[in-house]
Design an enzyme around this catalytic site. Structure first.
Site, short mmCIF file in Angstrom:
data_model
loop_
_atom_site.label_atom_id
_atom_site.label_comp_id
_atom_site.label_asym_id
_atom_site.label_seq_id
_atom_site.Cartn_x
_atom_site.Cartn_y
_atom_site.Cartn_z
N GLN A 94 -2.07 -6.49 10.85
CA GLN A 94 -2.15 -5.66 9.66
C GLN A 94 -2.81 -4.33 9.94
O GLN A 94 -3.48 -4.14 10.96
CB GLN A 94 -2.92 -6.40 8.56
CG GLN A 94 -4.33 -6.80 8.96
CD GLN A 94 -4.95 -7.73 7.93
OE1 GLN A 94 -5.71 -7.29 7.08
NE2 GLN A 94 -4.61 -9.02 8.01
N HIS A 96 -4.42 -0.70 7.47
CA HIS A 96 -4.79 -0.22 6.14
C HIS A 96 -4.57 1.28 6.07
O HIS A 96 -4.72 2.00 7.06
CB HIS A 96 -6.25 -0.57 5.84
CG HIS A 96 -6.57 -2.02 6.09
ND1 HIS A 96 -5.93 -3.04 5.43
CD2 HIS A 96 -7.43 -2.61 6.96
CE1 HIS A 96 -6.40 -4.20 5.86
NE2 HIS A 96 -7.30 -3.96 6.79
N GLU A 131 -12.91 -0.96 7.71
CA GLU A 131 -13.75 -2.17 7.74
C GLU A 131 -14.44 -2.31 9.08
O GLU A 131 -14.02 -1.74 10.10
CB GLU A 131 -12.91 -3.41 7.46
CG GLU A 131 -11.80 -3.67 8.46
CD GLU A 131 -10.85 -4.78 8.01
OE1 GLU A 131 -10.59 -5.68 8.82
OE2 GLU A 131 -10.37 -4.75 6.86
N HIS A 280 -4.48 -4.50 13.66
CA HIS A 280 -5.41 -5.49 14.17
C HIS A 280 -5.07 -6.87 13.62
O HIS A 280 -4.33 -7.02 12.64
CB HIS A 280 -6.86 -5.12 13.79
CG HIS A 280 -7.08 -5.02 12.31
ND1 HIS A 280 -6.76 -3.87 11.60
CD2 HIS A 280 -7.57 -5.89 11.40
CE1 HIS A 280 -7.06 -4.06 10.32
NE2 HIS A 280 -7.54 -5.27 10.17
N ARG A 299 1.33 -5.31 6.40
CA ARG A 299 1.42 -6.35 7.44
C ARG A 299 2.50 -6.02 8.46
O ARG A 299 3.48 -5.37 8.15
CB ARG A 299 1.66 -7.71 6.80
CG ARG A 299 0.47 -8.18 5.98
CD ARG A 299 0.71 -9.51 5.29
NE ARG A 299 -0.51 -9.94 4.61
CZ ARG A 299 -0.89 -9.56 3.40
NH1 ARG A 299 -0.10 -8.72 2.74
NH2 ARG A 299 -2.01 -9.97 2.87
#
Length: 417
Positions: A94, A96, A131, A280, A299
């Site tokens: 995935q 972001h 993240e 990642h 994804r």
């Protein structure tokens, strides 16, 4: 004000049934416990233990919506989400989006009338989702970011050599991945463009991709025979990952993509920073995860869920990178700060005990803390709370600088600088 909070771990199939209970001393349900969410995200807002402190609001999301000035001091939403993550099986590949892409995509899908809960919806909100993950288990395994193209060529050349197939030349066996076998790319094609073309081809699917997945797995199994151990180092973990992913997701095109990515094993206390565009997948392990409070995930394989290939290609950063370790700073003994180059969040690890009796730390706004070891008392301007292993608390900005005492370890999330 210190507001005790609790939540129920998410039961995603990839979760561990034992890791979170063993860490926090909570009941073992014999069911997967994948993620414990601590925050105000509407997907699973933390529940308030004593609702008298929050005007009757039963969870953080409801309290912040009703009284943001008291809960947050400023602003109307908590900018981060803190998690305990326990992976017994690989998560999906995935990435972001950036703030700009998220805003544009969210507006576009709204204009098109795509329901927020539609399985093919890409953008659930207008925010980015950088993240970090800090390993708690002795090892934490992951794939993250595109590895240097020269390493990919070395892996494929190694497999071709070990395969020894005389059925067809190597470029016929590996189709469009011939680019990765060439000594250099043309002046009109950068490494990033090569990687993008390969990923687009792989995710496009079809008989050639299916054949390549099968051939890659068979050749990798052959390469992992003890007789070839002297040849496969240092790529043995990447090859073992191919076989494991095949066991978990047989025939999935993401198996091919895995060899394009950095294969990382963190040890306890090490951290990764995964910014916008970084592809990642967490493979196995227990960690503390902190992210911007978004639910935007594109994804790229290892999942039965929706994959929007054109949108993913727009989001991905195809530049080869070194493993994106995030080194903490330690301004005072007993305090480590994991601070990426964004203003959404900072993660503090606070350890007190015989060597360090107390640690002072001033969070920049509303904070959330969880105790993962021992017993730690947090004191602020208006009150204090003692956290035992497994306890978590929301701390309003009015407490100002916090002082930790006792014997134990606390992770604390707060807005970044």
């Amino acid at each position: 004000m210190f507001v005790s909070i609790v939540n129920t771990p998410r039961d995603y199939a990839w979760g561990s049934s034992t890791a979170i209970p063993e860490l926090l001393g909570t009941p073992d349900t014999d069911e997967p416990q994948a993620e414990l969410w601590l925050g105000a995200h509407p997907g699973s807002p933390s529940r308030v233990v004593d609702t008298a402190l929050t005007g009757g609001a039963t969870d953080l999301a409801a309290w912040i919506a009703a009284d943001p000035a008291r809960a947050l001091g400023k602003g109307t939403s908590l900018p981060y989400l803190l998690k305990i993550l326990a992976a017994a099986h690989p998560l999906s590949l995935q990435a972001h989006p950036s703030r700009e892409i998220a805003q544009e995509g969210f507006d576009r899908e709204n204009a098109a009338g795509v329901p927020l809960d539609a399985p093919h919806r890409n953008y659930k909100d207008a925010h980015h989702k950088p993240e970090i993950i800090v390993a708690l288990s002795p090892t934490f395994e992951a794939l993250c970011g595109f590895r240097p193209l020269v390493e990919v060529r070395e892996i494929v050349d190694l497999l071709v050599m070990i395969d020894g197939s005389q059925v067809a030349p190597r470029w016929e066996l590996y189709g469009p991945m011939v680019h990765l076998l060439e000594d250099s790319v043309t002046e009109h094609e950068t490494d990033a463009e090569v990687l993008e073309s390969v990923v687009a081809w792989v995710l496009g699917g079809g008989p050639e991709v299916e054949a390549l997945v099968g051939h890659l797995v068979r050749t990798t199994e052959k390469a992992l025979h003890p007789a070839h151990a002297h040849l496969t180092d240092p790529y043995t973990p990447s090859l073992e990952t191919v076989v494991r992913l095949h066991e978990e997701y047989p025939g999935d095109p993401g198996i091919i993509i895995s060899i394009l990515l950095n294969r990382v094993t963190l040890t306890a206390g090490q951290a990764l920073y995964l910014p916008a565009g970084n592809i990642h997948a967490y493979l196995r392990g227990l960690g503390v995860e902190l992210m911007a409070a978004s639910d935007n995930v594109l994804r790229g394989g290892l999942t039965p869920k929706h994959i929007d290939v054109p949108e993913l290609l727009q989001v991905l950063d195809f530049d080869s990178i070194a493993v994106p370790y995030l080194e903490p700073t330690s301004p005072v003994p007993g305090l480590q700060l994991f601070q990426p180059d964004i203003d959404d969040f900072v993660l503090a690890r606070i350890e007190v005990g015989e060597d360090v009796a107390s640690v002072a730390y001033p969070p920049r706004g509303a904070a959330i803390a969880i105790c993962i070891e021992g017993s730690v008392t947090l004191s602020g301007a208006t009150g204090s709370i003692t956290l035992e292993r497994g306890d978590s608390v929301f701390i309003t900005p009015q407490e100002g600088e916090l002082t930790a005492t006792g014997t134990g370890v606390v992770f604390l999330a707060a807005p970044g600088e």
